[in-house]
Design a protein around this motif. Structure first.
Motif, PDB file in Angstrom:
ATOM      1  N   UNK A  30      19.796  22.409  82.126  1.00  0.00           N
ATOM      2  CA  UNK A  30      20.161  21.232  81.387  1.00  0.00           C
ATOM      3  C   UNK A  30      19.348  19.985  82.063  1.00  0.00           C
ATOM      4  N   UNK A  31      19.503  20.046  83.515  1.00  0.00           N
ATOM      5  CA  UNK A  31      18.924  19.131  84.128  1.00  0.00           C
ATOM      6  C   UNK A  31      17.256  18.832  84.202  1.00  0.00           C
ATOM      7  N   UNK A  32      16.858  20.029  83.796  1.00  0.00           N
ATOM      8  CA  UNK A  32      15.178  20.228  83.716  1.00  0.00           C
ATOM      9  C   UNK A  32      14.703  20.237  82.121  1.00  0.00           C
ATOM     10  N   UNK A  33      15.916  20.051  81.449  1.00  0.00           N
ATOM     11  CA  UNK A  33      15.648  19.853  79.962  1.00  0.00           C
ATOM     12  C   UNK A  33      15.065  20.943  79.432  1.00  0.00           C
ATOM     13  N   UNK A  34      15.704  22.179  79.957  1.00  0.00           N
ATOM     14  CA  UNK A  34      15.221  23.408  79.337  1.00  0.00           C
ATOM     15  C   UNK A  34      16.467  24.430  78.946  1.00  0.00           C
ATOM     16  N   UNK A  35      17.146  23.763  78.116  1.00  0.00           N
ATOM     17  CA  UNK A  35      18.434  24.407  77.552  1.00  0.00           C
ATOM     18  C   UNK A  35      17.949  25.636  76.912  1.00  0.00           C
ATOM     19  N   UNK A  36      16.723  25.674  76.366  1.00  0.00           N
ATOM     20  CA  UNK A  36      16.459  26.750  75.330  1.00  0.00           C
ATOM     21  C   UNK A  36      16.264  28.169  75.989  1.00  0.00           C
ATOM     22  N   UNK A  37      16.418  28.003  77.446  1.00  0.00           N
ATOM     23  CA  UNK A  37      16.334  29.261  78.293  1.00  0.00           C
ATOM     24  C   UNK A  37      17.593  29.957  78.590  1.00  0.00           C
ATOM     25  N   UNK A  38      18.671  29.045  78.049  1.00  0.00           N
ATOM     26  CA  UNK A  38      19.956  29.528  78.497  1.00  0.00           C
ATOM     27  C   UNK A  38      20.511  30.615  77.431  1.00  0.00           C
ATOM     28  N   UNK A  39      20.797  31.815  77.832  1.00  0.00           N
ATOM     29  CA  UNK A  39      21.001  33.042  76.934  1.00  0.00           C
ATOM     30  C   UNK A  39      22.335  32.371  76.104  1.00  0.00           C
ATOM     31  N   UNK A  40      22.433  32.745  74.883  1.00  0.00           N
ATOM     32  CA  UNK A  40      23.438  32.428  73.910  1.00  0.00           C
ATOM     33  C   UNK A  40      23.952  33.652  73.368  1.00  0.00           C
ATOM     34  N   UNK A  41      25.435  33.509  73.050  1.00  0.00           N
ATOM     35  CA  UNK A  41      26.168  34.401  72.280  1.00  0.00           C
ATOM     36  C   UNK A  41      25.626  34.624  71.048  1.00  0.00           C
ATOM     37  N   UNK A  42      25.871  35.605  70.676  1.00  0.00           N
ATOM     38  CA  UNK A  42      25.531  36.098  68.946  1.00  0.00           C
ATOM     39  C   UNK A  42      26.838  36.880  68.442  1.00  0.00           C
ATOM     40  N   UNK A  43      27.769  36.211  68.075  1.00  0.00           N
ATOM     41  CA  UNK A  43      28.865  36.975  67.792  1.00  0.00           C
ATOM     42  C   UNK A  43      29.849  36.857  68.662  1.00  0.00           C
ATOM     43  N   UNK A  44      31.354  36.794  68.181  1.00  0.00           N
ATOM     44  CA  UNK A  44      32.436  36.693  68.844  1.00  0.00           C
ATOM     45  C   UNK A  44      33.267  37.750  69.529  1.00  0.00           C
ATOM     46  N   UNK A  45      33.150  39.062  68.436  1.00  0.00           N
ATOM     47  CA  UNK A  45      33.990  40.215  68.439  1.00  0.00           C
ATOM     48  C   UNK A  45      33.714  41.427  69.104  1.00  0.00           C
ATOM     49  N   UNK A  46      34.517  42.062  69.419  1.00  0.00           N
ATOM     50  CA  UNK A  46      34.128  43.430  70.064  1.00  0.00           C
ATOM     51  C   UNK A  46      35.172  44.593  69.025  1.00  0.00           C
ATOM     52  N   UNK A  47      34.771  45.688  68.841  1.00  0.00           N
ATOM     53  CA  UNK A  47      35.656  46.650  68.077  1.00  0.00           C
ATOM     54  C   UNK A  47      35.374  47.905  68.737  1.00  0.00           C
ATOM     55  N   UNK A  48      36.700  48.672  69.275  1.00  0.00           N
ATOM     56  CA  UNK A  48      36.462  49.995  69.587  1.00  0.00           C
ATOM     57  C   UNK A  48      37.480  50.574  69.058  1.00  0.00           C
ATOM     58  N   UNK A  49      37.060  51.931  68.630  1.00  0.00           N
ATOM     59  CA  UNK A  49      37.961  52.921  67.883  1.00  0.00           C
ATOM     60  C   UNK A  49      38.133  54.163  68.772  1.00  0.00           C
ATOM     61  N   UNK A  50      39.167  54.964  68.705  1.00  0.00           N
ATOM     62  CA  UNK A  50      39.539  56.108  69.412  1.00  0.00           C
ATOM     63  C   UNK A  50      40.481  56.915  68.411  1.00  0.00           C
ATOM     64  N   UNK A  51      39.671  58.058  68.050  1.00  0.00           N
ATOM     65  CA  UNK A  51      40.410  59.099  66.977  1.00  0.00           C
ATOM     66  C   UNK A  51      41.514  59.654  67.723  1.00  0.00           C
ATOM     67  N   UNK A  52      41.305  59.988  69.221  1.00  0.00           N
ATOM     68  CA  UNK A  52      42.205  60.775  69.963  1.00  0.00           C
ATOM     69  C   UNK A  52      43.512  59.876  70.112  1.00  0.00           C
ATOM     70  N   UNK A  53      43.393  58.513  70.197  1.00  0.00           N
ATOM     71  CA  UNK A  53      44.369  57.700  70.483  1.00  0.00           C
ATOM     72  C   UNK A  53      45.022  57.120  69.195  1.00  0.00           C
ATOM     73  N   UNK A  54      44.264  57.202  67.956  1.00  0.00           N
ATOM     74  CA  UNK A  54      44.422  56.974  66.758  1.00  0.00           C
ATOM     75  C   UNK A  54      44.739  55.301  66.682  1.00  0.00           C
ATOM     76  N   UNK A  55      43.952  54.806  67.273  1.00  0.00           N
ATOM     77  CA  UNK A  55      43.984  53.249  67.281  1.00  0.00           C
ATOM     78  C   UNK A  55      42.641  52.462  67.458  1.00  0.00           C
TER      79      UNK A  55
END
Length: 275
Positions: A91-116
């Motif tokens: 930000x100080x160097x006015x290079x905010x375009x170099x900052x990595x950005x998130x691309x989505x907010x969620x994670x989903x994990x599935x487990x058939x063994x635990x059925x959840x």
């Protein structure tokens, strides 16, 4: 093909998939996830995030690689401090375009063994997680088929969490899984769209994955919540705009129509509507 023939056909595909999959490795599939991003400031109809599904048919993770990269950095105090320092310098160097950005907010994990299924998502700037049983979607196969990234896919329809979904699955990849929380067909789901088209997933790449990893970075820091309470909290943040600084007088344009402060639930709702 009548209804009963379709059911017999679906069952035969499931049987063949079970036999073939016993010798198959895990797969990694990339998807374009298109959806409206409804916030206090915008609700664009054509936002797209890039998500990945890693699955071996028994365990899976659906996630945004860009978001995971940032979460991995911030999962330790040292990494969190270093990333904040990096952002400040940019930000100080006015290079905010170099900052990595998130691309989505969620994670989903599935487990058939635990059925959840475990869902990790953000509401009101807080990270939440909740658990629910594996879905039992009553898929109805149809006579339609299409080609997705070189695989012949068959169409099926079903209802889940308040929306009707049309999914295209590839028996050639005998993994009973798919993007987001969708699963239960005799082949990987490579394309899915809800009625109205506001939410959709379409695969744009696939490869084998010899050593699948289902880790969620910093998962112990996500606060537990009930599924319905999570979506109600998100909705309340929109329906009660005075909770948000600077929201008074906000106008959102969605599909050419102006809405004041927020878009009504009957116009745009979340991917799950049964809350």
């Amino acid at each position: 093909m009548n209804y009963y023939s379709k059911i017999i056909y679906l069952c035969s595909l499931m049987a063949m998939a079970s036999i073939a999959f016993s010798q198959s490795p895990a797969v990694e599939i990339s998807y374009r996830y298109s959806h409206p991003v409804q916030t206090m400031r915008s609700a664009e109809p054509d936002i797209t995030n890039q998500y990945m599904l890693i699955t071996d048919g028994n365990n899976s993770k659906f996630y945004s690689p860009k978001t995971e990269y940032i979460d991995s950095i911030e999962s330790t105090p040292e990494g969190f401090e270093a990333f904040n320092t990096f952002k400040r310098i940019c930000y100080e160097k006015k290079q905010s375009d170099k900052i990595p950005r998130v691309d989505g907010s969620f994670y989903i994990t599935k487990s058939k063994k635990d059925n959840k299924i475990l869902t990790y998502d953000i509401a009101s700037a807080t990270k939440f997680k909740w658990e629910e049983p594996m879905p039992r979607i009553e898929w109805l196969p149809t006579d339609s088929s299409t080609n997705v990234i070189g695989y012949e896919c068959f169409m099926a329809t079903g209802e889940y969490h308040g929306r009707k979904w049309t999914a295209w699955f590839a028996p050639e990849i005998p993994v009973s899984d798919g993007p987001w929380k969708l699963c239960g067909l005799p082949g990987i789901i490579l394309k899915a769209e809800c009625d109205g088209g506001q939410y959709s997933f379409i695969a744009d790449g696939i490869q084998q994955k010899q050593y699948p990893e289902y880790l969620i970075f910093g998962k112990e820091n996500w606060e537990p919540i009930k599924r319905e309470e999570f979506w109600q909290l998100r909705r309340n943040c929109l329906d009660n705009p005075t909770r948000n600084t600077g929201s008074t007088g906000n106008v959102i344009v969605y599909n050419g129509i102006n809405y004041t402060k927020y878009i009504p639930r009957e116009i745009v709702d979340y991917i799950e509507t049964d809350y």
